[in-house]
Design an enzyme around this catalytic site. Structure first.
Site, PDB file in Angstrom:
ATOM      1  N   ASP A 182       0.841  -1.189   0.000  1.00 43.04           N
ATOM      2  CA  ASP A 182       0.000   0.000   0.000  1.00 43.04           C
ATOM      3  C   ASP A 182       0.886   1.251   0.000  1.00 43.04           C
ATOM      4  OD1 ASP A 182      -1.778   2.038   0.429  1.00 43.04           O
ATOM      5  OD2 ASP A 182      -2.930   0.966   1.978  1.00 43.04           O
ATOM      6  N   THR A 188      -5.203  13.845 -16.413  1.00 44.47           N
ATOM      7  CA  THR A 188      -6.434  13.637 -17.175  1.00 44.47           C
ATOM      8  C   THR A 188      -6.902  14.941 -17.818  1.00 44.47           C
ATOM      9  OG1 THR A 188      -8.789  13.166 -16.955  1.00 44.47           O
ATOM     10  CG2 THR A 188      -7.661  13.688 -14.945  1.00 44.47           C
ATOM     11  N   SER A 243     -15.532  16.541 -11.201  1.00 43.80           N
ATOM     12  CA  SER A 243     -15.792  15.459 -10.231  1.00 43.80           C
ATOM     13  C   SER A 243     -14.712  15.558  -9.168  1.00 43.80           C
ATOM     14  CB  SER A 243     -15.731  14.068 -10.880  1.00 43.80           C
ATOM     15  OG  SER A 243     -14.399  13.631 -10.999  1.00 43.80           O
ATOM     16  N   TYR A 276     -12.818  13.073  -8.191  1.00 44.85           N
ATOM     17  CA  TYR A 276     -11.651  12.367  -8.742  1.00 44.85           C
ATOM     18  C   TYR A 276     -10.812  13.327  -9.586  1.00 44.85           C
ATOM     19  CZ  TYR A 276      -9.275  10.272 -12.676  1.00 44.85           C
ATOM     20  OH  TYR A 276      -8.356  10.017 -13.652  1.00 44.85           O
ATOM     21  N   HIS A 277     -11.465  14.023 -10.531  1.00 47.12           N
ATOM     22  CA  HIS A 277     -10.710  14.920 -11.406  1.00 47.12           C
ATOM     23  C   HIS A 277     -10.046  16.043 -10.594  1.00 47.12           C
ATOM     24  CE1 HIS A 277     -13.362  13.022 -14.531  1.00 47.12           C
ATOM     25  NE2 HIS A 277     -12.266  13.128 -15.254  1.00 47.12           N
ATOM     26  N   LYS A 319      -6.800  15.034  -9.282  1.00 45.72           N
ATOM     27  CA  LYS A 319      -5.746  15.050 -10.306  1.00 45.72           C
ATOM     28  C   LYS A 319      -5.185  16.473 -10.472  1.00 45.72           C
ATOM     29  CE  LYS A 319      -5.343  11.517 -12.636  1.00 45.72           C
ATOM     30  NZ  LYS A 319      -4.663  10.205 -12.479  1.00 45.72           N
ATOM     31  N   GLN A 351      -4.671  12.607 -20.119  1.00 45.16           N
ATOM     32  CA  GLN A 351      -5.300  11.621 -20.987  1.00 45.16           C
ATOM     33  C   GLN A 351      -6.817  11.730 -20.975  1.00 45.16           C
ATOM     34  OE1 GLN A 351      -3.852   7.296 -21.853  1.00 45.16           O
ATOM     35  NE2 GLN A 351      -5.034   7.295 -20.006  1.00 45.16           N
ATOM     36  N   VAL A 400     -10.077   6.230 -22.268  1.00 44.01           N
ATOM     37  CA  VAL A 400      -9.393   5.216 -23.084  1.00 44.01           C
ATOM     38  C   VAL A 400     -10.416   4.150 -23.473  1.00 44.01           C
ATOM     39  CG1 VAL A 400      -7.451   3.584 -23.092  1.00 44.01           C
ATOM     40  CG2 VAL A 400      -7.364   5.636 -21.671  1.00 44.01           C
ATOM     41  N   ASN A 457     -16.155   1.545 -23.888  1.00 46.88           N
ATOM     42  CA  ASN A 457     -16.221   0.134 -23.484  1.00 46.88           C
ATOM     43  C   ASN A 457     -17.625  -0.224 -22.995  1.00 46.88           C
ATOM     44  OD1 ASN A 457     -13.577  -0.010 -24.183  1.00 46.88           O
ATOM     45  ND2 ASN A 457     -12.777  -0.246 -22.110  1.00 46.88           N
ATOM     46  N   THR A 488     -26.628   4.099 -23.106  1.00 46.76           N
ATOM     47  CA  THR A 488     -27.011   5.067 -22.068  1.00 46.76           C
ATOM     48  C   THR A 488     -26.370   6.434 -22.327  1.00 46.76           C
ATOM     49  OG1 THR A 488     -25.186   4.174 -20.767  1.00 46.76           O
ATOM     50  CG2 THR A 488     -27.375   3.343 -20.228  1.00 46.76           C
ATOM     51  N   ARG A 498     -24.817  13.069 -13.804  1.00 45.20           N
ATOM     52  CA  ARG A 498     -23.638  13.893 -13.484  1.00 45.20           C
ATOM     53  C   ARG A 498     -23.959  15.367 -13.603  1.00 45.20           C
ATOM     54  NH1 ARG A 498     -18.544  10.794 -16.284  1.00 45.20           N
ATOM     55  NH2 ARG A 498     -19.208   8.711 -15.671  1.00 45.20           N
ATOM     56  N   GLU A 538     -22.491  18.238 -15.310  1.00 43.95           N
ATOM     57  CA  GLU A 538     -21.499  18.596 -16.332  1.00 43.95           C
ATOM     58  C   GLU A 538     -22.204  19.402 -17.409  1.00 43.95           C
ATOM     59  OE1 GLU A 538     -20.106  14.873 -18.071  1.00 43.95           O
ATOM     60  OE2 GLU A 538     -22.118  14.297 -18.668  1.00 43.95           O
TER      61      GLU A 538
END
Ligand code: USQ
Length: 395
Positions: A75, A158, A193, A195-196, A199, A222, A225, A254, A267, A340, A342
């Site tokens: 960890d 990102t 978000s 998460y972003h 970053k 990035q 993907v 994906n 969706t 979301r 956005e």
């Protein structure tokens, strides 16, 4: 033999990156805490096909090719665990030769919680995302300062850090002329978000350490993907990287490929005019490799926008529906309320020249590539659990 350390080596990008460098003669060590596997267990999430753990995959890679990928499970939120990776007290969970390979020339840092929906799922997941992402970046920076400031850090950033501003997005930096004076700054960042946002904080941390301690960092901004086909992992199905289609870890293309084959209407969130920059997983590997070969100088932060083309959600849905329909699969598209927060209609014009200038030959998302990906997903159609496609995790 050049030595490379890959943090987050069990992930969607981490494992194929390890195989890519191993095949090209690098001495590779991968490190992971398996937190993503644990989140999947807790949320009852299965990938499109099961993926073996790092020790099992590395054994297979060695048996098939004779190349060794050393594995460490630990960890990295723990500074001591990070430090051990750079010393002879490192403990390999898998290695052919357990001797310490020495301090690496390059560290590729993927060891972050990568899901925007997970980062806002509940307080625990938000706090985990914040602490994990920032402390791993901080621990890595302090360790490199201690052991060797010439180690090149390649950090996965990102495009979402920039958000969707109403001006062109430059490649990392912007010259600002204010009241007659000019200076160069990081391009403004405002994420949509948590998460972003972590970053963005990472970028700030690294830029601070680059300025202060003369570290050498490449930050790769990035976009989402797609795909799972990377030449070196094609030699055996057991080496394939993970393929998520669930709402937490699956990214749009994906997800849509999976939805197409199980007759689940694609969706499209909200109006579907949200535009992002996309990249095929095999191009991600090319970009990382080119970055490794073109390191920055000490005291330099190189930033590349790692995308090869831009699409709106509607365009992606239409392209996948067209390819599916031509293959005899009836693909439906459904606009649903956007879970979301956005912008659904916005200007989007990012610059992405830098990686091409150092030799990247982009693979575009053609009809033929989409059909190849649908064909790949069809092989595992019976594994798909429709209940995991959309549960409406809200911002
Ligand atoms: N979207 C849909 N329907 C879906 C899933 C997504 O319309 O079923 C839309 C989203 O609303 C968004 C866009 O597609 O506008 C992209 O969403 P995503 O889930 O593919 O990607 P995102 O959450 O932004 O995050 C992913 C990766 C993350 C990476 C990021 C790059 O999970 O690790 O940093 O892509 S970027 O988006 O450029 O910030």
């Amino acid at each position: 033999m050049k030595s490379i350390l890959i943090l987050g080596g069990d992930g969607y990008l981490g494992w194929p990156t390890a195989v890519f460098f191993s095949k090209r003669g690098y001495s590779v060590t991968v490190v992971d805490s398996y937190f993503k596997r644990n989140i999947c267990k807790n949320h009852n999430i299965n990938t499109l096909y099961p993926t073996l753990d790092l020790v099992e995959k590395s054994k297979i890679w060695y048996d098939l090719t004779g190349y060794e990928i050393k594995v460490v499970i630990c960890d990295l939120r723990n500074h001591e665990e990070m430090r051990k990776l750079f010393t002879s007290s490192i403990k390999y969970n898998f290695a052919i030769d357990h001797k310490f390979t020495g301090i690496p020339e390059t560290v590729i840092h993927y060891a972050e919680q990568p899901s925007a929906p997970y980062s806002v799922y509940d307080y625990k997941s938000a706090n985990f995302t914040l602490i994990n992402n920032l402390s791993v970046t901080n621990n890595l920076s302090w360790t490199i300062k201690e052991f060797d400031k010439n180690i090149h850090i390649i950090k996965l950033g990102t495009m979402g850090e920039y958000g969707t501003p109403n001006i062109d997005i430059e490649e990392g930096w912007i010259d600002i002329n204010h009241k007659g004076r000019t200076d160069k700054f990081l391009f403004p960042r405002q994420a949509s978000s948590l998460y972003h946002t972590t970053k963005i904080m990472d970028t700030d941390l690294l830029w601070y350490y680059v300025r202060t301690w003369n570290l050498k960092v490449t930050d790769l901004m990035q976009g989402p993907v797609y795909g799972n086909i990377t030449t070196d992992t094609e030699i055996d199905d057991r080496l394939k990287t993970s393929f998520h289609y669930d709402e937490i870890f699956g990214t749009i293309i994906n997800r849509f490929l999976v939805q197409a084959v199980v007759d689940f209407p694609l969706t499209v969130y909200g109006k579907g005019d949200q535009i992002r920059g996309y990249i095929n997983i095999s191009d991600t590997l090319q970009c990382i490799y080119a970055s490794e070969k073109n390191p920055p100088k000490n005291g330099e932060l190189k930033i590349f926008n790692q995308i090869v083309e831009t699409f709106s959600v509607n365009q992606i849905a239409d392209m996948i529906a067209k390819a599916g329909n031509e293959m005899g699969i009836k693909v439906k598209i459904k606009k649903i309320d956007n879970p979301r927060k956005e912008k659904e209609k916005h200007y989007y014009n990012p610059v992405y020249k830098g990686l091409k200038e150092i030799g990247i030959k982009p693979k575009l998302m053609t009809n033929e590539i989409i059909k190849k990906m649908i064909h790949e997903v069809l092989k595992y159609k019976n594994n798909i659990n429709k209940d995991k496609i959309f549960n409406g995790i809200k911002w």
